[in-house]
Design an enzyme around this catalytic site. Structure first.
Site, mmCIF file in Angstrom:
data_model
loop_
_atom_site.group_PDB
_atom_site.id
_atom_site.type_symbol
_atom_site.label_atom_id
_atom_site.label_comp_id
_atom_site.label_asym_id
_atom_site.label_seq_id
_atom_site.Cartn_x
_atom_site.Cartn_y
_atom_site.Cartn_z
ATOM 1 N N HIS A 1 0.844 -1.223 -0.024
ATOM 2 C CA HIS A 1 0.033 -0.043 0.059
ATOM 3 C C HIS A 1 0.904 1.305 0.171
ATOM 4 O O HIS A 1 0.652 1.999 -1.042
ATOM 5 C CB HIS A 1 -1.191 -0.126 1.148
ATOM 6 C CG HIS A 1 -1.949 -1.120 1.191
ATOM 7 N ND1 HIS A 1 -2.601 -1.630 0.099
ATOM 8 C CD2 HIS A 1 -2.234 -2.002 2.099
ATOM 9 C CE1 HIS A 1 -3.357 -2.729 0.633
ATOM 10 N NE2 HIS A 1 -3.188 -2.807 1.499
ATOM 11 N N ASP B 1 -5.109 -8.187 -3.291
ATOM 12 C CA ASP B 1 -5.221 -8.115 -1.971
ATOM 13 C C ASP B 1 -6.640 -8.605 -1.323
ATOM 14 O O ASP B 1 -6.655 -9.937 -1.148
ATOM 15 C CB ASP B 1 -5.609 -6.460 -1.444
ATOM 16 C CG ASP B 1 -5.235 -6.325 -0.046
ATOM 17 O OD1 ASP B 1 -5.222 -7.370 0.787
ATOM 18 O OD2 ASP B 1 -5.253 -5.062 0.361
#
Length: 459
Positions: A279, A330
């Site tokens: 991220h 993810d």
């Protein structure tokens, strides 16, 4: 996982690193590409023809397989990352080694159908729901490794240290709550002992490699970060970490340690060329410079980051600073690396109000070669002699891809195609997806529905 001692694939059009080449023959032996022959106008005798545009196999750098069970169900109402997390915990509590294998097998089959040949599984569901280890302490990790084999793809199992529920004092974190107790080994030393056993047991598996992960600076006390980093360094293994995904994480780290999460990780030897931050959303300019200077990678997961309202990370700045980019799905709100690549560029356009931050070729590199490198498979992600024989072919005649000239295939793949356009996936020379059908899990949709439905019945 190999097709045979002497298979030839004929690629109608192939993306060869920087350009699209028509008529390419790829010879494969023992799971590796042995030769790439251009100017091959027709399929050689006995060759398997792959019509459309063939790319190197894609790498899904960041996955939580069990999150696939949340698709759709977490879209009711509103909330934040933190309210979503409560729903995630409920699903995590229902999983057993057997049910996790069934779910992950289906999820990894869905990935193969999307052209993904290797997955990085960020794995922290280690023990029983009450925190008591299974008779086989790595039963859950072993289930994931077996699921990848059964779905025909490779896996880097990123065994994750998750020891605390949050930052509390500079000397340690809060104890895991009732949802998190199955994630924790108690200490980093205990984590390392269990992870070492898994690493040793996986040495003889050709499709699996073991890496390490630090869940976050919230979940591993500062004084134990170096233990995880040293474990990965000793084995020259990939090391991944959720980094600055939430502003609340940054605020807590500053309050407790007087520095940002990136700075804290650097102080304890976590950053480096085999490390990937997941991220990397809420970074200071100093953080960006630090990640770049240490060549720490960045894995962007745009579909999850927008689904959870996390924010848009400074991907372009990070790459300019020296941080290699990769991509992951993810939470599996969708499984589509073409969408992840497209979203990274389009997010940057929205933020800057300018276009063209990456070429299509650069985005494909992030989705293939750079992703494989981040997972410890540097020999994958390219169509060239010596590379692992991973190929994915997309249709150029679907309603999404029809029209552009084949020489614009990279642009078509990134900015028009979707996972639904994948026609063939070859993993280490093995034809896992043929004409859009998975050879090992033919009814993948049913497998997903049954695995997810079984979890719902355990509620």
């Amino acid at each position: 996982m190999t097709q045979g001692p002497g298979t030839t694939y004929w690629l109608e059009h192939a993306w060869l690193d920087h350009h699209v080449e028509p008529g390419v023959a790829v010879d494969v032996a023992d799971g590796r590409i042995t030769a790439v022959r251009t100017e091959t106008d027709t399929p050689p005798p006995g060759a398997v023809a792959l019509r459309g545009l063939t790319l190197p196999g894609l790498a899904n750098t960041h996955s939580h397989a069990f999150h696939r069970a949340l698709r759709g169900t977490v879209q009711v109402g509103s909330g934040t990352f933190w309210t979503w997390r409560e729903l995630m915990y409920r699903t995590a509590a229902r999983l057993t080694p057997d049910s996790y294998h069934a779910l992950a097998r289906a999820v990894y089959a869905e990935m193969a159908l999307a052209g993904i040949t290797c997955v990085g599984e960020f794995h922290y569901l280690h023990h029983g729901p009450d925190g008591i280890p299974y008779d086989r302490p790595n039963a859950m990790g072993e289930a994931l490794i077996a699921a990848a084999a059964d779905a025909g793809i490779r896996i880097t199992l990123l065994d994750t240290a998750y020891l605390a529920s949050g930052l509390s004092t500079a000397r340690g974190g809060s104890v895991p709550d009732r949802h998190q107790v199955r994630f924790s080994d108690g200490t980093a030393d205990a984590w390392a002992e269990r992870a070492s056993a898994l690493h040793d047991s996986a040495r003889d598996t050709s499709h699996a490699r073991i890496g390490a992960a630090i869940h976050s600076v919230r979940a591993v006390p500062a004084e134990q970060l170096s233990t995880v980093a040293a474990w990965a360094e000793a084995r020259r293994a990939p090391l991944h970490v959720h980094l600055s995904e939430q502003t609340a994480e940054n605020e807590a780290c500053l309050a407790v340690h007087g520095r940002t999460p990136a700075q804290l990780l650097h102080d304890h030897g976590v950053l480096g060329a085999r490390t990937t931050g997941i991220h990397n959303t809420h970074l200071t300019d100093e953080d960006i410079a630090l990640l770049g200077a240490t060549h720490t990678g960045t894995c962007m997961c745009p579909t999850t980051e927008r689904d959870l309202a996390d924010g848009i990370g400074p991907a372009a700045q990070l790459q300019r600073a020296g941080s290699p980019l990769s991509l992951g799905s993810d939470s599996h709100a969708v499984i589509d690396l073409f969408e992840e690549a497209r979203a990274m560029e389009l997010n940057e356009r929205l933020r800057t109000r300018t276009r063209g931050h990456w070429t299509a070729a650069a985005l494909l590199h992030a989705a293939s070669a750079d992703g494989h490198a981040a997972l410890g498979w540097p020999e994958a992600g390219r169509i060239e002699p010596g590379a692992l024989a991973d190929l994915v072919t997309i249709a150029l005649d679907s309603v999404r891809t029809a029209g552009p000239l084949p020489r614009l295939g990279a642009e078509t793949a990134v900015f028009a195609a979707s996972a639904a356009d994948v026609r063939h996936t070859i993993v280490s020379g093995r034809h896992v997806v043929q004409d859009g059908v998975h050879s090992l899990v033919p009814d993948t949709a049913r497998a997903l529905a049954e695995a997810i439905g079984a979890l719902a019945h355990r509620a």
